[in-house]
Enzyme design. Structure first.
Site, short mmCIF file in Angstrom:
data_model
loop_
_atom_site.label_atom_id
_atom_site.label_comp_id
_atom_site.label_asym_id
_atom_site.label_seq_id
_atom_site.Cartn_x
_atom_site.Cartn_y
_atom_site.Cartn_z
N ARG A 128 19.91 20.37 73.21
CA ARG A 128 20.91 20.73 72.21
C ARG A 128 21.79 21.86 72.72
O ARG A 128 23.01 21.76 72.77
CB ARG A 128 20.19 21.17 70.93
N GLU A 175 28.77 33.15 59.61
CA GLU A 175 27.36 32.97 59.31
C GLU A 175 27.08 33.49 57.89
O GLU A 175 27.44 34.61 57.56
CB GLU A 175 26.51 33.74 60.33
N GLU A 204 32.86 28.11 53.22
CA GLU A 204 33.73 27.63 52.13
C GLU A 204 34.48 28.78 51.47
O GLU A 204 35.45 28.56 50.76
CB GLU A 204 32.87 26.94 51.06
N GLU A 218 27.24 23.36 64.98
CA GLU A 218 26.05 22.54 65.23
C GLU A 218 25.44 22.32 63.85
O GLU A 218 24.68 23.13 63.34
CB GLU A 218 25.09 23.26 66.16
N GLU A 227 20.48 18.03 54.96
CA GLU A 227 21.03 19.38 54.74
C GLU A 227 22.52 19.28 54.34
O GLU A 227 23.05 20.21 53.74
CB GLU A 227 20.96 20.29 55.98
N1 LIG Z 1 20.73 21.85 60.78
C1 LIG Z 1 21.43 22.26 61.82
N2 LIG Z 1 21.65 21.55 62.85
N3 LIG Z 1 22.02 23.44 61.79
C2 LIG Z 1 21.78 24.32 60.74
C3 LIG Z 1 22.48 25.61 61.09
C4 LIG Z 1 22.38 26.51 60.22
C5 LIG Z 1 23.01 27.88 60.45
O1 LIG Z 1 24.31 27.84 59.91
C6 LIG Z 1 24.38 28.66 58.76
N4 LIG Z 1 25.19 27.92 57.76
C7 LIG Z 1 24.93 26.70 57.26
N5 LIG Z 1 25.90 26.35 56.38
C8 LIG Z 1 26.79 27.39 56.36
C9 LIG Z 1 28.01 27.64 55.67
N6 LIG Z 1 28.51 26.74 54.79
N7 LIG Z 1 28.66 28.80 55.89
C10 LIG Z 1 28.15 29.70 56.77
N8 LIG Z 1 27.00 29.55 57.46
C11 LIG Z 1 26.33 28.38 57.25
C12 LIG Z 1 22.94 28.86 58.33
O2 LIG Z 1 22.78 30.08 57.62
C13 LIG Z 1 22.21 28.88 59.65
O3 LIG Z 1 22.25 30.13 60.28
#
Ligand SMILES: N=C(N)NC/C=C/[C@H]1O[C@@H](n2cnc3c(N)ncnc32)[C@H](O)[C@@H]1O
Length: 435
Positions: A128, A175, A204, A218, A227
Site C-alpha cells: 500500500r 486530518e 467536508e 488513501e 467505511e
Molecule cells: N480505510 C482507509 N483506507 N483509510 C482510512 C483513513 C483514515 C484516515 O483519514 C482520516 N479521515 C477519514 N475521513 C476523513 C474526513 N472526511 N476528513 C478528514 N479526515 C478523514 C481518519 O481520521 C484517518 O486518520
C-alpha cells in the site's frame, strides 16, 4: 428531520442510470423522468442497474436521513428510502427534535484513528505505502509548483512523500482527528514545514485558501467501499479540485471469484462432524449462523483455490463517480476452470493512479491473490452450503453492494448465483457489513 414536499404536484418516479453501467443497457432503453413512458421503460429494465430516487407527491412528509450534497438528500417516505432533490422540499420545524444518532458514527470512527494501532497497520503495509510513494516519485517533475490536498492524511506519510520526492508549492494535509497534532510534529521533525500545512478538521468542513491541482487520498476500505470514506473524497473533489486536475486513485475496481475453501470449511463446519469420535452435527446450524453470516475480512485466498478466472464486477471512475452511484451494483458470469467444491466468493479491489504526464506510466495497487498481501487481505463470502462444480460449469449471477440507508459507513452485500443457469441450483445470500 421532517420535511414536506412542495411544488411537485404529480407522482414522480425518477431513475438515474449509473454512467459506469451505461454500456450494459440495451439500446434505446434509457428512461426519461416523470412520464408513463418512463414507467413502461423501467418495468422492462433490469432494475438492478438503477439507483431509484424517491417517488413522492406534493404535501408528503419525508424523513431526511442525510444531506450528502446541497442538491440531493437521502430521505424516507412510507419505509421507502432514496434520493430526493433538495430544491422541492421544505424543512418543517419539529416540536421535539430528539437527538438522532450520527449515521456516520464519526465519534467512534475518528476515535479509532486517534491511536497508532490502525496507522501502524497501514504504514506497515508495504504494498500500500510503496504504491503511493511510487506514484509521487513517478510524477515528481509534474508535481513541481503544484497545490496538493492529502485527504485523511493520518500520520501524513503521503504528504511527506510529496515534500521528500517532489517540489509542490504546498500540500494541505487534512486530518479530522487529534492525530493531526502529531502529524504537525512529524512535518517539523522532517524539515517540511515550508511545504506541508496540516489542517485538522473534516474534509467536508475545512476551508482551503485555494483550489488544488492534485487530490490524493488513501480511502479504500474492505471490499473497496466499507467505511465509505470515498464519499468524503467525492465531496472534496467537487469542492476543491481545479478543472482538469488529478485525483489519485484515478479509478477503482472490485473483483470477485468463486473459490474452494477447504481449510476454512473444515475448521468451522466439518469440525462438528466427529470431534473426539462424537457426533456434534446438531451444532452445525449454529456454526453456519456464527461463522458464515458476515463476510470474513482477514482472508488470504491462494490462486490455486480460485475455481474460475476472476472478474471485475464493479468499476469506479473517480472523475465521474457521483455520491448517489455509491449504491453500486455488478453482475458476473464465471466459467469454472477446475472441478472442485464451490465454498465461497472472494472479493478484492484494485486501484489505478494515472500519470500526470501524457506519456507517463500508471501505477496499480492490486490487493488480489496474484499480488503481495496487503492489510486489506481479501473478503470471503461463505455460501451456506458448498456446491460441487465441474470444469466447464457456469456460475452466473449478481452482486449488489447496497449502502446501509441509515448507517452510512456500512453496507450490505447481496449475492445471487445460479449454476449452469438452472432455476433449481441457485443460491442467494445477504452479508451485512457490519450493521
Ligand atoms: N480505510 C482507509 N483506507 N483509510 C482510512 C483513513 C483514515 C484516515 O483519514 C482520516 N479521515 C477519514 N475521513 C476523513 C474526513 N472526511 N476528513 C478528514 N479526515 C478523514 C481518519 O481520521 C484517518 O486518520
Amino acid at each position: 428531520m421532517i420535511h414536506i414536499v412542495l411544488r411537485w404536484d404529480f407522482h414522480v418516479v425518477v431513475f438515474q442510470p449509473q454512467p459506469h453501467f451505461q454500456s450494459l443497457f440495451k439500446s434505446g432503453q434509457n428512461p426519461s423522468s416523470s412520464s408513463s413512458r418512463n414507467d413502461d421503460a423501467i418495468s422492462r429494465l433490469p432494475a438492478l442497474f438503477y439507483v431509484p430516487q424517491l417517488s413522492f407527491s406534493s404535501g408528503d412528509m419525508l424523513l431526511v436521513h442525510a444531506k450528502p450534497t446541497s442538491e440531493w438528500w437521502w430521505a424516507e417516505l412510507h419505509g421507502v428510502i432514496g434520493y430526493v432533490p433538495a430544491s422541492v422540499i421544505r424543512q418543517e420545524p419539529d416540536e421535539e427534535e430528539e437527538p438522532v444518532e450520527d449515521p456516520w458514527q464519526d465519534e467512534e470512527y475518528f476515535g479509532s484513528y486517534k491511536t497508532l494501532k490502525l496507522h501502524l497497520e497501514m504504514l506497515s503495509d508495504k504494498s500500500r505505502t510503496e504504491a503511493y510513494r511510487h506514484v509521487i516519485f513517478n510524477n515528481s517533475a509534474a508535481l513541481r509548483g503544484k497545490v496538493v490536498m492529502d485527504l485523511g492524511c493520518g500520520t501524513g506519510i503521503i504528504s511527506l512523500f510529496c515534500a521528500q520526492l517532489a517540489q509542490p508549492s504546498v500540500v494541505y494535509a487534512v486530518e479530522a482527528c487529534s492525530m493531526a497534532a502529531y502529524t504537525r510534529q512529524l512535518v517539523k521533525q522532517n524539515g517540511f514545514e515550508e511545504v506541508v500545512t496540516v489542517l485538522q478538521g473534516r474534509a467536508e468542513e475545512i476551508q482551503l485558501p485555494e483550489k488544488v491541482d492534485v487530490l490524493v487520498s488513501e480511502w479504500m476500505g474492505s471490499c473497496l467501499l466499507f467505511e465509505f470514506m470515498v464519499e468524503s473524497v467525492l465531496l472534496a473533489r467537487d469542492r476543491w479540485l481545479k478543472e482538469g486536475a488529478v485525483t489519485w486513485p484515478s479509478s477503482a475496481a472490485l473483483t470477485l471469484v468463486p473459490c474452494q475453501a477447504d481449510g476454512y470449511y473444515a475448521e468451522k463446519m466439518a469440525f462438528w462432524e466427529h470431534p473426539y469420535g462424537l457426533d456434534f452435527t446438531p451444532l452445525q446450524p449454529l456454526a453456519r449462523q456464527e461463522f458464515f453470516t458476515k463476510p470474513r475480512f482477514s482472508h488470504l485466498v491462494e490462486p490455486a483455490e480460485c475455481l474460475a478466472a476472476p472478474c471485475h464486477v464493479i468499476r469506479l471512475d473517480m472523475y465521474t463517480l457521483q455520491i448517489r452511484d455509491l449504491e453500486v451494483l455488478g453482475r458476473f458470469l464465471f466459467c469454472v476452470e477446475r472441478s472442485g467444491i464451490f465454498h465461497e466468493f472472494t472479493a478484492w479491489f484494485t486501484v489505478h493512479f494515472n500519470s500526470m504526464e501524457a506519456e507517463g506510466s500508471a501505477v496499480e495497487l492490486d490487493t488480489g491473490p496474484s499480488a503481495e498481501p496487503t492489510h486489506w487481505k481479501r473478503t470471503l463470502f461463505m455460501l451456506d452450503r458448498p456446491v460441487s462444480v465441474c470444469a466447464g460449469d457456469s456460475i452466473s449471477g449478481t452482486i449488489v453492494l447496497r449502502r446501509n440507508p441509515v448507517w452510512r459507513r456500512h453496507m450490505n452485500v447481496f449475492l445471487h448465483w445460479s449454476i449452469n443457469g438452472s432455476t433449481e441450483d441457485v443460491g442467494t445470500k445477504t452479508f451485512p457489513m457490519w450493521r
